[in-house]
Design a protein around this motif. Structure first.
Motif, PDB file in Angstrom:
ATOM      1  N   ARG A  60      32.259   3.743  38.685  1.00 22.91           N
ATOM      2  CA  ARG A  60      31.127   4.219  38.098  1.00 22.91           C
ATOM      3  C   ARG A  60      30.393   5.073  38.861  1.00 22.91           C
ATOM      4  O   ARG A  60      30.142   4.616  39.990  1.00 22.91           O
ATOM      5  CB  ARG A  60      30.460   3.207  37.110  1.00 22.91           C
ATOM      6  CG  ARG A  60      31.098   2.207  36.320  1.00 22.91           C
ATOM      7  CD  ARG A  60      30.318   1.277  35.418  1.00 22.91           C
ATOM      8  NE  ARG A  60      29.286   0.689  36.571  1.00 22.91           N
ATOM      9  CZ  ARG A  60      29.406  -0.165  37.421  1.00 22.91           C
ATOM     10  NH1 ARG A  60      30.649  -0.899  37.645  1.00 22.91           N
ATOM     11  NH2 ARG A  60      28.472  -0.912  38.070  1.00 22.91           N
ATOM     12  N   PRO A  61      29.777   6.365  38.491  1.00 20.57           N
ATOM     13  CA  PRO A  61      29.020   7.046  39.798  1.00 20.57           C
ATOM     14  C   PRO A  61      27.685   6.253  40.163  1.00 20.57           C
ATOM     15  O   PRO A  61      27.410   6.402  41.168  1.00 20.57           O
ATOM     16  CB  PRO A  61      28.670   8.204  38.751  1.00 20.57           C
ATOM     17  CG  PRO A  61      29.721   8.434  37.727  1.00 20.57           C
ATOM     18  CD  PRO A  61      29.967   6.804  37.337  1.00 20.57           C
ATOM     19  N   GLU A  62      27.230   5.363  39.428  1.00 24.81           N
ATOM     20  CA  GLU A  62      26.001   4.758  39.722  1.00 24.81           C
ATOM     21  C   GLU A  62      26.459   3.340  40.500  1.00 24.81           C
ATOM     22  O   GLU A  62      25.389   2.752  41.016  1.00 24.81           O
ATOM     23  CB  GLU A  62      25.370   4.382  38.382  1.00 24.81           C
ATOM     24  CG  GLU A  62      26.026   3.210  37.463  1.00 24.81           C
ATOM     25  CD  GLU A  62      26.722   4.040  36.402  1.00 24.81           C
ATOM     26  OE1 GLU A  62      27.391   2.944  35.588  1.00 24.81           O
ATOM     27  OE2 GLU A  62      27.028   5.192  36.505  1.00 24.81           O
ATOM     28  N   GLY A  66      27.847  -0.090  48.947  1.00 23.67           N
ATOM     29  CA  GLY A  66      27.625  -0.961  49.685  1.00 23.67           C
ATOM     30  C   GLY A  66      27.395  -2.192  49.516  1.00 23.67           C
ATOM     31  O   GLY A  66      27.501  -3.300  50.304  1.00 23.67           O
ATOM     32  N   SER A  67      27.451  -2.627  48.158  1.00 32.04           N
ATOM     33  CA  SER A  67      27.235  -3.911  47.670  1.00 32.04           C
ATOM     34  C   SER A  67      28.564  -4.280  47.281  1.00 32.04           C
ATOM     35  O   SER A  67      28.546  -5.874  46.755  1.00 32.04           O
ATOM     36  CB  SER A  67      26.293  -4.068  46.460  1.00 32.04           C
ATOM     37  OG  SER A  67      26.974  -3.384  45.552  1.00 32.04           O
ATOM     38  N   LEU A  68      29.436  -3.868  47.279  1.00 28.42           N
ATOM     39  CA  LEU A  68      30.877  -4.498  47.147  1.00 28.42           C
ATOM     40  C   LEU A  68      31.480  -5.312  48.030  1.00 28.42           C
ATOM     41  O   LEU A  68      31.227  -5.379  49.190  1.00 28.42           O
ATOM     42  CB  LEU A  68      31.909  -3.102  47.009  1.00 28.42           C
ATOM     43  CG  LEU A  68      31.602  -2.129  45.611  1.00 28.42           C
ATOM     44  CD1 LEU A  68      32.777  -1.199  45.776  1.00 28.42           C
ATOM     45  CD2 LEU A  68      31.688  -2.833  44.486  1.00 28.42           C
TER      46      LEU A  68
END
Length: 68
Positions: A60-62, A66-68
């Motif tokens: 998803r573009p949003e 960095g949180s993955l």
């Protein structure tokens, strides 16, 4: 499954090395060689390193990579 891609950039310093090391510690893997270039606006060298990580997610573009 999705292959996520990030390009980490910063001035050539230990902070850049820590940024890459942090990504590696979170399961990201180096992708290609690092790159270096002079920043004419500041007169310092800048570094870039691509990293990838296979994650159980749908793009998803949003998405905050960095949180993955």
């Amino acid at each position: 499954m999705m292959l996520a891609y990030r390009l980490l950039t910063a001035e050539d310093s230990s902070a850049f090395c820590h940024k890459v090391t942090e990504a590696l510690s979170k399961g990201w893997a180096l992708h290609g060689s690092p790159a270096y270039a002079a920043d004419p606006a500041t007169g310092v060298m800048r570094c870039a390193q691509a990293v990838v990580k296979e994650v159980d997610a749908t793009y998803r573009p949003e998405l905050t990579l960095g949180s993955l």
